[in-house]
Design a protein around this motif. Structure first.
Motif, mmCIF file in Angstrom:
data_model
loop_
_atom_site.group_PDB
_atom_site.id
_atom_site.type_symbol
_atom_site.label_atom_id
_atom_site.label_comp_id
_atom_site.label_asym_id
_atom_site.label_seq_id
_atom_site.Cartn_x
_atom_site.Cartn_y
_atom_site.Cartn_z
ATOM 1 N N TYR A 14 0.838 -1.195 0.000
ATOM 2 C CA TYR A 14 0.000 0.000 0.000
ATOM 3 C C TYR A 14 0.873 1.244 0.000
ATOM 4 O O TYR A 14 1.852 1.346 0.729
ATOM 5 C CB TYR A 14 -0.894 -0.021 1.238
ATOM 6 C CG TYR A 14 -1.714 1.230 1.471
ATOM 7 C CD1 TYR A 14 -2.544 1.740 0.474
ATOM 8 C CD2 TYR A 14 -1.666 1.897 2.696
ATOM 9 C CE1 TYR A 14 -3.302 2.876 0.704
ATOM 10 C CE2 TYR A 14 -2.429 3.025 2.929
ATOM 11 C CZ TYR A 14 -3.244 3.514 1.925
ATOM 12 O OH TYR A 14 -3.989 4.643 2.164
ATOM 13 N N MET A 15 0.504 2.182 -0.828
ATOM 14 C CA MET A 15 1.243 3.443 -0.900
ATOM 15 C C MET A 15 0.228 4.566 -0.727
ATOM 16 O O MET A 15 -0.566 4.829 -1.615
ATOM 17 C CB MET A 15 1.900 3.505 -2.275
ATOM 18 C CG MET A 15 2.915 4.579 -2.441
ATOM 19 S SD MET A 15 3.672 4.356 -4.075
ATOM 20 C CE MET A 15 3.772 6.053 -4.547
ATOM 21 N N ALA B 267 6.803 -0.295 -1.064
ATOM 22 C CA ALA B 267 5.524 -1.012 -1.084
ATOM 23 C C ALA B 267 5.659 -2.365 -1.775
ATOM 24 O O ALA B 267 4.838 -3.246 -1.589
ATOM 25 C CB ALA B 267 4.460 -0.163 -1.779
ATOM 26 N N SER C 146 3.118 7.834 8.012
ATOM 27 C CA SER C 146 3.855 6.572 7.992
ATOM 28 C C SER C 146 3.144 5.516 8.837
ATOM 29 O O SER C 146 3.318 4.327 8.608
ATOM 30 C CB SER C 146 5.298 6.758 8.460
ATOM 31 O OG SER C 146 5.364 7.625 9.546
ATOM 32 N N VAL D 150 1.180 3.275 6.666
ATOM 33 C CA VAL D 150 1.937 2.200 6.023
ATOM 34 C C VAL D 150 2.265 1.106 7.026
ATOM 35 O O VAL D 150 2.175 -0.083 6.715
ATOM 36 C CB VAL D 150 3.231 2.757 5.404
ATOM 37 C CG1 VAL D 150 4.010 1.647 4.737
ATOM 38 C CG2 VAL D 150 2.904 3.845 4.415
#
Lengths: 307, 368
Positions: free
Chosen positions: A88-89, A154, B203, B206
């Motif tokens: 995932y980005m 990613a 972040s 992520v």
């Protein structure tokens, strides 16, 4: 149904507005499917709900209604497993600015339980262009390079599905081209890509797209088919005073829509042809307007989506 | 475990690459310690004193003469009454008043010892102790000259009489206070801001979409600060002991044990703050405004809690630093053992458990 890698089935999501009880609807029952090995685009303007949709699919948010699944795994129930197979980005650059390029990559490899060299083949082409800067802090990279690095991070665990939220926003046109070239290569390696973008030129590089407007999906198909399925006539109009011309065009009763794009004003006609439009413009002070039929583009389709 | 270490390593990189963090971590403890430490000067030079001489005999005159010529003192004035002497002290014109009782010389000769009174402002008790010491030495010189140095020679003992601060709150007490403050800043403030920064920069998004359990992300955030806070305790103790001459009387292991517990408490508090704030600003505001101010004001670091209104005393019970500072004072300055700090330790342990529980209940493994 069974070969769909990503399934969104009637997903709705609304947010609370401040302290009040009113809610803003971000997604209003959207459904789409992404098949194995395709590049699927979620196309829509800012605020359409693209990010919300992606967060629900990646299990970061809970949908109010409907369900999302990745590789048959439910995004609510099986979130832990989904987090292993998805790359995932997020829209914002979300790597560590004070870590170097190499340290960022190493870090993400480690937390996904792999070594950089395990899947290096996958990122080699992208990472090679970053390699000369591997000791530079990520915060000091250009926008395009940041995106490349984020993509590498990613991809480092070789996910089955790559989910990219507006990956090219804030990136120069050349880097955007390169970025989509890279996605094309990933596709040949069997990675399914779901990307969102507000740019139509990028939409045309997807295998299939869904338009996402105000939390709804009015159309899903291959870009080619969407253009082909557009039956109305498009006229490109040009004159000396383009902006004033656009205002007059919007007055034209037979115009479905009129908007400026590049050097032209694009007019979509409900009825009649170029001759009637010429007469209308002549009687409204534009006898010299240049008019010509044109093939519909994705923009034209997008602007004329059923309201 | 490898993943966990990767996280810890990353945190250390964050800390060591940010000059501002480094300044807070290393410069601030040293500065604060020195600042509070040197607010007390140990040197007496030309300290203004007044004398009130009821004896007016050869011995008292001799001592006054010696005081007058000594470089340590400047005899400002001779007071005519005890009230006048008290006024001078109150107005801050003199640092101490030496009171000679009637018949000093004959008492010294008959009883073999006599006492003189030293009235002093105890808001700076350290100085008072020093002044008394010097006066005693000077009085002894005079006695030696008058009566010789035989073992049965009479002695004169100054009795310090401390005014205005009878609890004798020594400036030494600042060192435990500074430790409580600094550990809190490092553990709570830095940790909460550090965690929230990940949320703010995206972040965290992520990291959440990775197979790492969120709890490890949080624990790995706290480890570096825990290590650093132990290091900083060492720095402060070394400074306090060798530069400021603050005594360390108690068991060093107990001292570190109590400090480690307090660090842990501050860390969990930081994690709790991070779960309720979404921006670094909020985290900073909660940590600094809501939590740090009470430490300075209500922990007993600056103002004695016993003199506070009842309501503030009750509030101060919820300030973790109060218990830490009290425990450190007991161990470091009084040389107490575990029995003396049992209550403080227990309270801090309960607070830690409560913070951990609240954080767990509050922690989100998703974004909304």
């Amino acid at each position: 149904m069974s070969d769909a890698i990503i399934t969104a089935d009637g997903i709705s999501k609304s947010y609370k507005n401040g302290r009040g009880n009113s809610r803003t609807t971000a997604l209003d029952g959207i459904s789409f499917e992404v098949s194995e090995g395709e590049i699927f685009g979620l196309i829509g303007p800012d605020g359409a709900g693209k990010t919300t949709a992606m967060r629900i699919i990646t299990s970061l948010m809970l949908p109010d209604a409907g369900r999302a699944a990745v590789c048959g795994l439910d995004s609510v129930k099986d979130y832990a497993q989904i987090r292993n197979i998805v790359g995932y980005m997020p829209g914002r650059f979300s790597l560590y600015q004070d870590l170097s390029v190499e340290e960022n990559l190493q870090f993400f490899a480690t937390i996904f339980g792999v070594k950089v060299k395990d899947n290096y083949g996958l990122i080699k082409e992208i990472y090679d262009t970053l390699a000369p800067f591997k000791d530079r802090r990520a915060g000091k990279l250009s926008g395009g390079m940041k995106q490349k690095l984020a993509l590498c991070c990613a991809l480092v665990h070789k996910p089955r599905v790559l989910i990219l939220d507006e990956p090219t926003t804030g990136v120069d046109p050349v880097s955007r081209q390169e970025f989509w070239d890279s996605l094309g290569r990933l596709k040949t390696q069997g990675i399914t890509v779901l990307a969102s973008t507000p740019y139509m030129d990028e939409a045309s590089r997807c295998d299939r797209i869904s338009f996402l407007v105000k939390g709804k999906i009015p159309a899903t198909d291959a870009p080619r088919n969407i253009v082909k399925g557009f039956s109305k006539k498009i006229v490109h109009a040009r004159a000396n005073r383009m902006f004033e011309l656009l205002k007059v065009l919007r007055e034209y009763p037979e115009a479905e829509s009129a908007y400026a794009f590049g050097d032209n004003n694009h007019v979509t006609l409900k009825n009649g042809g170029i001759e009637e439009l010429k007469q209308f413009l002549a009687s409204n002070g534009y006898p010299d307007a240049e008019l010509e039929y044109a093939e519909a583009s994705l923009e034209d389709c997008f602007m004329n989506l059923p309201k | 475990m490898i993943k966990f270490l990767a996280f810890v390593r990353k945190e250390f990189i964050h800390i060591f690459r940010d000059p501002r963090t480094l300044v807070i971590l290393f410069l601030m403890p040293i500065m604060l310690t020195m600042l509070f430490g040197f607010a007390i000067t140990n040197d007496i030079k030309n300290a203004r004193i007044a004398v009130f001489d009821s004896a007016k005999d050869s011995l008292s005159q001799g001592i006054i003469e010696r005081l007058r010529v000594s470089e340590y003192f400047e005899v400002y004035e001779a007071a005519n009454s005890i009230g006048e002497a008290d006024d001078m002290l109150r107005r801050g014109e003199v640092k101490a008043v030496v009171v000679f009782p009637e018949l000093l010389a004959s008492r010294a000769a008959h009883d073999g010892s006599a006492q003189i009174k030293v009235l002093a402002n105890a808001s700076d008790p350290n100085e008072t102790v020093n002044i008394s010491g010097y006066i005693e030495a000077i009085a002894a010189q005079e006695c030696a000259e008058k009566f010789g140095t035989m073992s049965d020679a009479p002695s004169i003992t100054p009795i310090p009489n401390l005014l205005y601060n009878p609890q004798l709150k020594s400036a030494y007490n600042f060192v435990p206070g500074v430790m409580g403050l600094i550990l809190f800043i490092i553990c709570t403030l830095m940790t909460s801001v550090g965690i929230v920064r990940e949320k703010e920069f995206g972040s965290m998004e992520v990291l959440l979409v990775s197979p790492v359990k969120p709890i490890y992300i949080i624990i790995s955030k706290t480890v570096p600060y825990f290590v650093l806070s132990i290091l900083i305790i060492c720095v402060i103790l070394v400074l306090a002991h060798f530069v400021l001459d603050v005594p360390i009387r108690g068991n060093l292991a107990l001292l570190f044990g109590v400090s480690a517990l307090y660090s842990l408490l501050a860390l969990t508090l930081g994690v709790l703050v991070s779960t309720v704030s979404n921006t670094q600003h909020t985290a900073m505001f909660i940590s600094a405004g809501f939590l740090m101010l009470p430490i300075v004001l209500l922990s007993g670091m600056v103002f004695p809690i016993e003199n506070m209104p009842r309501i503030l005393q009750v509030i101060s019970d919820f300030v973790p630093a109060k218990w830490y500072i009290s425990a450190i004072r007991d161990v470091m300055l009084k040389g107490g053992g575990f029995d003396l700090v049992k209550k403080d330790v227990l309270i801090m342990a309960v607070m830690t458990a409560a913070c951990i529980l609240a954080s767990l209940l509050n922690f989100k493994k998703r974004m909304d």
